[in-house]
Enzyme design. Sequence first.
Site, PDB file in Angstrom:
ATOM      1  N   TYR A 138       0.865  -1.181   0.000  1.00 14.17           N
ATOM      2  CA  TYR A 138       0.000   0.000   0.000  1.00 14.17           C
ATOM      3  C   TYR A 138       0.895   1.222   0.000  1.00 14.17           C
ATOM      4  O   TYR A 138       1.484   1.583   1.023  1.00 14.17           O
ATOM      5  CB  TYR A 138      -0.913  -0.045   1.224  1.00 14.17           C
ATOM      6  CG  TYR A 138      -1.871   1.123   1.386  1.00 14.17           C
ATOM      7  CD1 TYR A 138      -2.103   2.057   0.383  1.00 14.17           C
ATOM      8  CD2 TYR A 138      -2.564   1.284   2.591  1.00 14.17           C
ATOM      9  CE1 TYR A 138      -2.989   3.108   0.554  1.00 14.17           C
ATOM     10  CE2 TYR A 138      -3.461   2.338   2.778  1.00 14.17           C
ATOM     11  CZ  TYR A 138      -3.663   3.239   1.762  1.00 14.17           C
ATOM     12  OH  TYR A 138      -4.545   4.278   1.948  1.00 14.17           O
ATOM     13  N   LYS A 166      -1.136  -1.190  -4.217  1.00  9.62           N
ATOM     14  CA  LYS A 166      -2.213  -0.189  -4.238  1.00  9.62           C
ATOM     15  C   LYS A 166      -1.513   1.144  -4.420  1.00  9.62           C
ATOM     16  O   LYS A 166      -0.871   1.663  -3.506  1.00  9.62           O
ATOM     17  CB  LYS A 166      -3.020  -0.235  -2.946  1.00  9.62           C
ATOM     18  CG  LYS A 166      -4.140   0.793  -2.864  1.00  9.62           C
ATOM     19  CD  LYS A 166      -4.911   0.622  -1.557  1.00  9.62           C
ATOM     20  CE  LYS A 166      -6.113   1.555  -1.478  1.00  9.62           C
ATOM     21  NZ  LYS A 166      -5.753   2.929  -1.104  1.00  9.62           N
TER      22      LYS A 166
END
Length: 299
Positions: A138, A166
Amino acid sequence: MKNEDLKGLISALLVPYNEDGTVNEAGLRQIIRHNIENMKIDGLYVGGSSGENFMLDTDTKKQIFDIAKDEVKDEVLLIAQVGGTNLYEAIELGQYATELGYNAISAVTPFYYKFSFEEVKQYYFDLVDKVDNRLIVYSIPALTGVEIGVSQFMELFENDKIIGVKFTAADFFLLERLRKAAPDHLIYSGFDEMLLPAVINNVDGAIGSTYNVNGLRSRKIMELAQEGNIKEALSIQNDTNDLIEAILDNGLYPTLKQLLKLQGCDKGSFLARKPMASATQKQINRSKEIYDAYLKDVK
């Protein structure tokens, strides 16, 4: 499940809280059903920023993972965000979510302290060494201050259990370079307002908070862009960004929770987790205006 099966439109799950900071379980279950049945999402990203995760204790994080899995069963894919500054908690949460049956885990880059890339890399390698699941990095440099370049992403991807990222950044040159360098890894767009250019750059999916209320429009943007119908996709992105701009001007999480209530998620308290402020009456009134202007007639 193959990595291919993790593609799609994924809501970063919002969580409603009670006055005492506990999870409003009935309301959370409503939000999950709303995402699946009304927004038609492909999956849920549980434990991210949208769930106010970084203000929660370990037991509350586990409770949310429990509720989401119990409500979803196997209807849509589930990704558990387990990361933070505490590696040992991340390992504990990763193991817990994996035992529950989550399809993958994700972890934000460790933040606050100015960790070197080697420290960040070791954090991820230690995590996947202890958790028998696939991991999605992330990356959100605007909030963590951690910038990762293409060569560094490729070092992370050398570990077979680190399957993607992400990508919550506005650097589309970096996105294009990363897509070219890592064609077999998953890349998710993390900025809802930039979904169209991300899809044009051939991302594998998108993870975002506004999909909780605007999933139908976002799906159309993805599908039209993938079909090459950029003009129509841009028109819908324009409408979406009018909505997002109004939400941001009124306060992101308080407004999203009020919009969820207006869309029928009405069980119990939809407060924020303190110290985040809950919606004021002015924000509640403005949320109704936003709903009427941008969401009421969307099908």
